[in-house]
Scaffold this active site. Structure first.
Site, PDB file in Angstrom:
ATOM      1  CB  SER A   4      27.922 -26.590  -7.804  1.00 52.70           C
ATOM      2  OG  SER A   4      27.975 -25.175  -7.780  1.00 52.70           O
ATOM      3  CE1 TYR A   7      30.604 -26.995  -3.075  1.00 52.71           C
ATOM      4  CE2 TYR A   7      30.548 -25.371  -4.842  1.00 52.71           C
ATOM      5  CZ  TYR A   7      29.892 -26.269  -4.016  1.00 52.71           C
ATOM      6  OH  TYR A   7      28.543 -26.441  -4.138  1.00 52.71           O
TER       7      TYR A   7
END
Length: 262
Positions: free
Chosen positions: A140, A153
Site C-alpha cells: 500500500s 497498518y
C-alpha cells in the site's frame, strides 16, 4: 505446448483477490483460491470454471491461524503446478494507535506480515530450484506515509515493500520474479470491515482498474508497481536517494555532527 502455471491467490473471496482470480482465469490459468469464506470461494470457483474452462481449487483458511497457514504452506511447497503466488490477504487498521488492543495488533501483523512472509518462504525454494516462478505482494502507498495516521497498518505495508525488494535481490538471479504492488484507496470490502465508509474518501480507485494496472506492471516485470502514481520519476528519485545512502551508512565512525565537542 506450454502449460500456464497455476496461480494461488490469498484473500480471493472478494475485492482485489477475486479480481486477480478473474483476470488470471481469463488468461487460461488454473487457480487455487484461499480465503475464510468458503461459500463465496465456491461460488467464485464455479463461475470461473464455467466461464473460462479452467480448474479452480478452493482452500478455506484463516491465515492468522498457524494450523491454517501451515496447510497453505504445504500446498505451495508440494504442488509443482503452482508457479505464481499472489499474497493479497490483508486487513486495515481501525482507529488510531492509542485505540489499538494487543489482540488487534497481533492479528493485523499476523495477516499483513507473517502470512505473506511465510507463504513466500514456503514456495521460494521450489521456484529457485526450478529457475522460474513469480511472487506478487500487495502492499500500500500508506507504507510511505506515516502522516496518514495508520501507524500499524502502514508499518505492515512498509514491511511488504521491503520484503519484496529483498526477495528480488536474493531471487532474481535464480529466475524468480518478485513484484510489489502498492495501491492507494481502492473500492473493496476492507473499508467496511474496518468500520470506515469508503464513500467518505475523496478519491477511490475501482478494483478492476487497480488490478489491470498491476498486471500491466506484472507483464513488464516491474519490481514495484504503483498504479496511482502518475509521475514515475518521483519513485525513481526516492529509490535513487535510498540507494545513494548505502555508501554513506557503511562507516566505522559516527558522523562529525555526532562526535563529542573538544
Amino acid at each position: 505446448m506450454t502449460t500456464s502455471p497455476t496461480v494461488l491467490i490469498t484473500g480471493a473471496s472478494s475485492g482485489i483477490g477475486a479480481t486477480y482470480a478473474e483476470r488470471f482465469a481469463r488468461r487460461g490459468h488454473d487457480l487455487v483460491l484461499v480465503a475464510r469464506d468458503k461459500a463465496r470461494l465456491d461460488a467464485l470457483a464455479q463461475r470461473l470454471q464455467e466461464e473460462n474452462g479452467v480448474k479452480v481449487d478452493v482452500l478455506q483458511a484463516d491465515l492468522t491461524q498457524s494450523a491454517d497457514l501451515a496447510v497453505v504452506e504445504a500446498r505451495l511447497r508440494d504442488d509443482a503446478r503452482i508457479g505464481i503466488l499472489i499474497n493479497n490477504a490483508g486487513m486495515a487498521q481501525t482507529g488510531s494507535f492509542v485505540q489499538q488492543t494487543g489482540d488487534g495488533i497481533e492479528r493485523l501483523i499476523a495477516l499483513n506480515t507473517t502470512a505473506p512472509a511465510r507463504l513466500a518462504a514456503a514456495v521460494a525454494p521450489r521456484f529457485a530450484q526450478a529457475g522460474t516462478g513469480a511472487i506478487v505482494n500487495i502492499g500500500s502507498v500508506v507504507g510511505f506515509a506515516p502522516e496518514f495516521g495508520m501507524s500499524i497498518y502502514g508499518a505492515t505495508k512498509a514491511f511488504v515493500l521491503f520484503l519484496s525488494q529483498g526477495l528480488s535481490v536474493e531471487l532474481s538471479s535464480k529466475g524468480v520474479y518478485v513484484q510489489a504492488v502498492l495501491p492507494a484507496a481502492t473500492r473493496t470490502e476492507i473499508w467496511q470491515r474496518s468500520g470506515m465508509d469508503v464513500n467518505a474518501l475523496p478519491e477511490v480507485m475501482e478494483v478492476g482498474e487497480l488490478v489491470d494496472a498491476a498486471l500491466i506492471g506484472f507483464d513488464r516485470r516491474e519490481l514495484v508497481t504503483i498504479p496511482p502514481l502518475h509521475a514515475p520519476v518521483r519513485w525513481d528519485a526516492l529509490d535513487g536517494a535510498r540507494q545513494g545512502l548505502l555508501s554513506d551508512i557503511r562507516q566505522a565512525h559516527a558522523a562529525e555532527r555526532y562526535q563529542p565537542q573538544r
